[in-house]
Design a protein around this motif. Structure first.
Motif, mmCIF file in Angstrom:
data_model
loop_
_atom_site.group_PDB
_atom_site.id
_atom_site.type_symbol
_atom_site.label_atom_id
_atom_site.label_comp_id
_atom_site.label_asym_id
_atom_site.label_seq_id
_atom_site.Cartn_x
_atom_site.Cartn_y
_atom_site.Cartn_z
ATOM 1 N N MET A 334 0.898 -1.019 -0.016
ATOM 2 C CA MET A 334 0.114 0.009 0.076
ATOM 3 C C MET A 334 1.062 1.262 0.058
ATOM 4 S SD MET A 334 -2.721 1.176 2.863
ATOM 5 C CE MET A 334 -1.585 1.281 4.180
ATOM 6 N N VAL A 335 2.008 1.337 0.903
ATOM 7 C CA VAL A 335 2.738 2.528 0.949
ATOM 8 C C VAL A 335 3.685 2.623 -0.357
ATOM 9 C CG1 VAL A 335 4.827 3.660 2.091
ATOM 10 C CG2 VAL A 335 3.074 2.426 3.561
ATOM 11 N N GLY A 336 4.076 1.491 -1.031
ATOM 12 C CA GLY A 336 4.716 1.572 -2.280
ATOM 13 C C GLY A 336 4.090 2.186 -3.216
ATOM 14 N N SER A 337 2.636 1.791 -3.245
ATOM 15 C CA SER A 337 1.673 2.033 -4.403
ATOM 16 C C SER A 337 1.511 3.576 -4.275
ATOM 17 C CB SER A 337 0.295 1.482 -4.329
ATOM 18 O OG SER A 337 0.357 -0.253 -4.433
ATOM 19 N N VAL A 338 1.435 4.320 -3.151
ATOM 20 C CA VAL A 338 1.014 5.626 -3.161
ATOM 21 C C VAL A 338 2.290 6.607 -3.104
ATOM 22 C CG1 VAL A 338 -1.288 5.240 -2.250
ATOM 23 C CG2 VAL A 338 0.624 5.661 -0.508
ATOM 24 N N THR A 339 3.586 5.951 -3.103
ATOM 25 C CA THR A 339 4.746 6.832 -3.014
ATOM 26 C C THR A 339 5.678 6.649 -4.304
ATOM 27 O OG1 THR A 339 5.679 4.898 -1.577
ATOM 28 C CG2 THR A 339 4.472 6.978 -0.476
ATOM 29 N N VAL A 340 6.210 5.224 -4.242
ATOM 30 C CA VAL A 340 7.169 5.074 -5.304
ATOM 31 C C VAL A 340 6.441 4.916 -6.793
ATOM 32 C CG1 VAL A 340 7.229 2.509 -5.022
ATOM 33 C CG2 VAL A 340 9.422 3.838 -5.961
ATOM 34 N N LEU A 341 5.171 4.366 -6.838
ATOM 35 C CA LEU A 341 4.670 4.318 -8.065
ATOM 36 C C LEU A 341 4.292 5.475 -8.824
ATOM 37 C CD1 LEU A 341 3.497 2.455 -10.335
ATOM 38 C CD2 LEU A 341 1.445 2.312 -8.806
ATOM 39 N N PRO A 342 3.878 6.697 -8.010
ATOM 40 C CA PRO A 342 3.884 7.852 -8.525
ATOM 41 C C PRO A 342 5.201 8.694 -9.267
ATOM 42 C CG PRO A 342 2.380 8.021 -6.596
ATOM 43 C CD PRO A 342 3.426 6.533 -6.797
ATOM 44 N N ALA A 343 6.442 8.071 -8.282
ATOM 45 C CA ALA A 343 7.540 8.595 -8.803
ATOM 46 C C ALA A 343 7.924 7.953 -10.188
ATOM 47 C CB ALA A 343 8.460 8.468 -7.761
ATOM 48 N N LEU A 344 7.764 6.628 -10.116
ATOM 49 C CA LEU A 344 8.143 6.011 -11.302
ATOM 50 C C LEU A 344 7.201 6.665 -12.595
ATOM 51 C CD1 LEU A 344 8.488 2.453 -9.764
ATOM 52 C CD2 LEU A 344 10.165 3.866 -10.754
ATOM 53 N N LEU A 345 5.944 6.678 -12.153
ATOM 54 C CA LEU A 345 5.010 7.172 -13.314
ATOM 55 C C LEU A 345 5.469 8.483 -14.078
ATOM 56 C CD1 LEU A 345 1.793 5.820 -12.255
ATOM 57 C CD2 LEU A 345 3.034 4.922 -14.303
ATOM 58 N N SER A 346 5.845 9.425 -12.973
ATOM 59 C CA SER A 346 6.232 10.712 -13.220
ATOM 60 C C SER A 346 7.433 10.743 -14.097
ATOM 61 C CB SER A 346 6.595 11.436 -12.025
ATOM 62 O OG SER A 346 6.921 12.896 -12.376
ATOM 63 N N LEU A 347 8.505 9.731 -13.631
ATOM 64 C CA LEU A 347 10.022 9.756 -14.358
ATOM 65 C C LEU A 347 9.568 8.968 -15.903
ATOM 66 C CD1 LEU A 347 11.965 8.129 -11.671
ATOM 67 C CD2 LEU A 347 12.536 10.411 -13.161
ATOM 68 N N LEU A 348 8.712 8.108 -15.902
ATOM 69 C CA LEU A 348 8.307 7.712 -17.134
ATOM 70 C C LEU A 348 7.710 8.688 -18.337
ATOM 71 C CD1 LEU A 348 7.773 3.729 -16.026
ATOM 72 C CD2 LEU A 348 9.752 4.563 -17.463
ATOM 73 N N GLY A 349 6.713 9.108 -17.740
ATOM 74 C CA GLY A 349 5.875 9.706 -18.478
ATOM 75 C C GLY A 349 5.214 8.864 -19.649
ATOM 76 N N GLU A 350 5.294 9.555 -20.691
ATOM 77 C CA GLU A 350 4.595 8.591 -21.906
ATOM 78 C C GLU A 350 5.348 7.360 -22.237
ATOM 79 O OE1 GLU A 350 1.993 9.034 -23.430
ATOM 80 O OE2 GLU A 350 1.432 11.255 -23.285
ATOM 81 N N ARG A 351 6.670 7.175 -21.495
ATOM 82 C CA ARG A 351 7.555 6.157 -21.924
ATOM 83 C C ARG A 351 6.789 5.106 -21.093
ATOM 84 N NH1 ARG A 351 12.850 8.977 -20.247
ATOM 85 N NH2 ARG A 351 11.741 9.813 -18.811
ATOM 86 N N VAL A 352 5.880 4.991 -20.267
ATOM 87 C CA VAL A 352 5.291 3.808 -19.462
ATOM 88 C C VAL A 352 4.509 3.009 -20.734
ATOM 89 C CG1 VAL A 352 2.904 4.955 -19.295
ATOM 90 C CG2 VAL A 352 3.897 3.301 -17.408
ATOM 91 N N GLU A 353 4.377 3.292 -22.002
ATOM 92 C CA GLU A 353 3.643 2.676 -23.011
ATOM 93 C C GLU A 353 4.780 1.912 -23.798
ATOM 94 O OE1 GLU A 353 0.868 2.243 -22.976
ATOM 95 O OE2 GLU A 353 0.101 3.941 -21.673
ATOM 96 N N LYS A 354 5.967 2.372 -23.534
ATOM 97 C CA LYS A 354 7.192 1.383 -24.481
ATOM 98 C C LYS A 354 6.773 -0.089 -24.409
ATOM 99 C CE LYS A 354 10.233 4.698 -25.536
ATOM 100 N NZ LYS A 354 10.462 5.106 -26.771
#
Length: 763
Positions: A334-354
């Protein structure tokens, strides 16, 4: 005044949004902290080591009392082994020269290994190990060394016995005992378990690839779940010094961790992607996902943790270990989902669709996929839109049909019988040693799993104590509880005696429990009642099963009350609706009841058992009903919180009740379906194992999740909410002073987040 109220509510409601916003603004810091946490947790756990549940802690009552007496006295009970020598065709008797020669060969062979001690021939004067029909005899001996590791040293003995068997074709010569059975089961099912655990991740990844249609997006949930599991394994080592852990707790933690870790990430990523597909830039999409799905994850996670905490009220060390391990992995995920996950999505941006997969990525499926609610692509489901058209047009009929169907499925649960499965129930005819177990029990009822009476007295050598031991030995047979042989081993220096009593009934648990009751309620008081300072707890497989079952049954009410009460309060606080809180509990109980019915129908009665590769064994493993209740009550809240949150969100945006229900169910159908398919697939893997208890767990969990994600969330929930109308959000005035933990993402002011090009986007 209203504005001040909004500001106050916003401060309370924005925990998930603020966490997501901070992580997005401090992306590398959030990722670094998470990695450091995982590494440190694993390192500290490795240094601390893990303390496992001991036999003394397994059960309360007589079983624990007996283990404590043996432990305090320092009595080392060796691992006993038995070699069955039996005429194959019923022609040879134990008095025949060939039979005696075979017994002598067995004795020489096992002694020659140097791994055994105290070899006892059936022809010894006081052996009593020749069956009444004279066609079966037992050679008994003990394994040298630590009994807990005897399975590691028994193979040379097994090979020696097999060599003798090859020289005597007219006789069955087969070894059985704690060490040989443990080794056989470990060899047969150890790799089986490992394959199941290792295949769970690839299965989940495969389904995520289909769901997302992009490799990077599919890897994120798996990465979060795996790192959460790794961190929890380290934490288990630290916590085990306060609450001992176990291998079972480890397996349950892996299952739960994979399920919730993937689910939470799936909820978050799908919402973020949905917002991007509406035309929002990645950071705005992330803001909405943090405020909505992030909050749903927190509510769901806390609810699941509460459900898992219910296991702590059983008083059973194994359950307490499972509950605490599951609680920790859910909290970490739960903690990882609301902390590190947003950070990773912010870093990846549109690249999450790679790594887009042809024909699977949603951009390839958007044409014509506009649902009735107006959502495009992943935002809507045409199938569930059509289902909801029928459900919402006739909500009363839909409720009636769904409830009747669920009650019909749950009906067999009224006759549920629970017990610890015997060896033949657990493994059937899949292993030769099970047939040996049955043959020993047929020739010497209860001989494979005798009751063990642990006698402690002020002076075990006194005349009264010696007389009581002799009297107990005689009355155990004369009472009808045993047909013998009853063996007494006296440890004079420790003032302890151990009596092995084969129970009439053998592997038939019901009959064996009646024999156990005779020993406990009649023979024991009549023999040891007058001996000074005497304790005589009775343990063994049958006693342990009964004591465990009794304790499980006794803990049902407090566990149910705790889980239901706290889940109700959490839902009430999270949605500020008495109606939502009540319906949440009722729907989850229906889901659990249906799972119980499926279990009883398949595994107790054998209805359709062959369809899932199982068989009716006449009972449900004792620990499973309570375990299923806690696990399912927690996991099903994932879907419920996610769907109802989306419905309330739509309602707050001004949609009508029916339109909000349609929007909430249809737009979450894709993620709920994907999450459910992953859970069903993972749990079904455990349903393929050879052990009946694992089959029961896997099939029960898979069936319950399937029912919950379809009938409950797709039909019953929307139909009930359609009937209730505005009463869905009813809260009595006297409850208005409760803390307000609901969310209002529409009123949240975006906070600045650095974009890829250096400009600021408000999150």
């Amino acid at each position: 005044m209203a504005r001040n109220g909004e500001q106050r509510d916003r401060r309370v409601r924005g925990v998930a949004a603020r966490a997501g916003g901070w992580s997005a603004r401090h992306r590398w810091a959030a990722v670094g902290i998470w990695v450091l946490f995982v590494v440190v947790a694993m390192g500290l756990g490795s240094v601390a080591g893990r303390v496992d549940v001991s036999e003394d802690d397994q059960l309360k009552g007589e079983t624990s009392q007996a283990a404590r007496i043996i432990d305090d006295a320092g009595v080392d009970e060796p691992a006993g082994e038995t070699v069955l020598v039996q005429s194959k065709y019923g022609q040879l008797r134990a008095t025949a020269p060939e039979f005696k020669a075979a017994v002598a060969d067995v004795v020489r062979a096992v002694e020659g290994t140097g791994k055994v001690t105290a070899v006892r021939s059936p022809y010894a004067a006081d052996a009593r190990t020749i069956s009444k029909d004279g066609r079966t005899a037992l050679v008994q001996f003990d394994m040298r060394g630590d009994p807990d590791t005897a399975a590691d040293r028994v193979e040379p003995v097994q090979k020696a016995v097999a060599g003798v068997a090859g020289d005597h074709g007219a006789l069955r010569i087969e070894e059985i005992g704690a060490a040989s059975m443990n080794k056989t089961f470990d060899d047969a099912f150890g790799e089986d378990f490992q394959r199941a655990e290792y295949s769970a991740v690839p299965v989940a990844l495969g389904i995520l690839l289909i769901a997302f249609g992009a490799l990077v997006a599919a890897l994120l949930p798996v990465a979060l779940a795996v790192t959460a599991i790794m961190a929890t394994m380290g934490l288990m080592g630290i916590v085990s010094h306060l609450q001992p852990m176990s291998e079972t707790a480890n397996s349950v933690m892996l299952l739960v961790g994979l399920a919730v870790g993937v689910d939470y990430c799936l909820f978050y990523v799908r919402r973020e992607r949905e917002e991007r597909m509406k035309g929002h830039d990645p950071q705005t999409a992330l803001r909405v996902a943090a405020a909505t799905s992030g909050r749903a994850i927190i509510v769901s996670g806390v609810t699941v943790c509460v459900a898992m905490a219910g296991m702590l009220f059983t008083g059973l060390a194994e359950f307490q270990a499972m509950g605490l391990a599951s609680l920790m992995v859910v909290a970490v995920a739960m903690v990882g989902s609301v902390t590190v996950l947003p950070a990773l999505l912010s870093l990846l941006g549109e690249r999450v669709e790679k790594g887009r997969i042809p024909f699977l990525h949603p951009t390839k499926r958007r044409n014509g996929s506009k649902g009735a609610d107006g959502a495009n692509g992943e935002g809507g489901s045409r199938f569930w839109s059509r289902v909801l058209t029928v459900v919402l047009a006739r909500p009363a009929v839909s409720v009636a049909v769904a409830v009747v169907a669920l009650l019909a499925i749950a009906a067999p649960a009224l006759g549920m019988k629970t017990q610890n499965l015997t060896v033949d129930q657990e493994f059937g005819d899949s292993l030769p040693i099970v047939a040996t177990y049955d043959r020993v029990n047929a020739a010497f009822p209860g001989g494979s799993d005798p009751a063990e009476v642990v006698v402690k007295a002020d002076d075990i050598n006194s005349a009264d104590a010696r007389a009581a031991l002799a009297d107990f030995r005689a009355q155990a047979v004369s009472s009808g509880a045993s047909r013998g042989p009853v063996e007494v081993t006296v440890h004079r220096d420790q003032n302890v005696a151990i009596i092995d009593v084969p129970l009439v009934g053998g592997s038939d648990q019901d009959k064996a429990e009646k024999s156990l009751a005779l020993l406990r309620d009649e023979v024991r008081p009549a023999t040891f009642g007058e001996v000074d300072g005497a304790e005589a707890p009775i343990t063994g497989q049958v006693a342990g099963s009964k004591d465990f079952n009794d304790q499980i049954v006794g803990s049902v009410v407090p566990v149910f009350a705790f889980v239901v009460t706290f889940a109700f309060l959490l839902m009430l606080l999270s949605f500020r609706s008495l109606t939502v809180a009540i319906t949440s509990i009722v729907l989850n109980l229906l889901s659990v009841g249906a799972a119980y019915g499926v279990l009883v129908a398949i595994f107790q009665h054998g209805w359709g058992a062959s369809l899932v590769g199982a068989e009716g064994v006449g009972a449900i493993i004792a620990w499973l009903p309570l375990f299923l209740f806690v696990i399912l009550f927690g996991l099903s809240m994932d879907y419920h919180v996610f769907v109802v949150s989306r419905i309330k969100e739509a309602r707050l945006q001004g949609r009508t009740n029916l339109d909000a229900i349609r929007h909430g169910v249809v737009t979450t159908a894709g993620v709920v379906t994907s999450a459910a398919v992953i859970m069903v697939a993972v749990f079904s893997i455990f349903g393929t194992l050879s052990m009946q208890s694992m089959k029961q767990m896997g099939v029960g969990l898979a069936a319950a999740i399937l029912i919950d994600a379809t009938v409950i969330r797709g039909v019953l929930l929307p139909a009930v909410m359609a009937l209730l109308g505005e009463r869905n959000w009813y809260l009595p005035k006297w409850l208005h002073r409760m803390p307000d933990l609901t969310h209002d993402e529409a009123g949240m002011e975006p906070a600045p987040v650095p974009h890829e090009g250096g400009e600021e986007v408000r999150v």
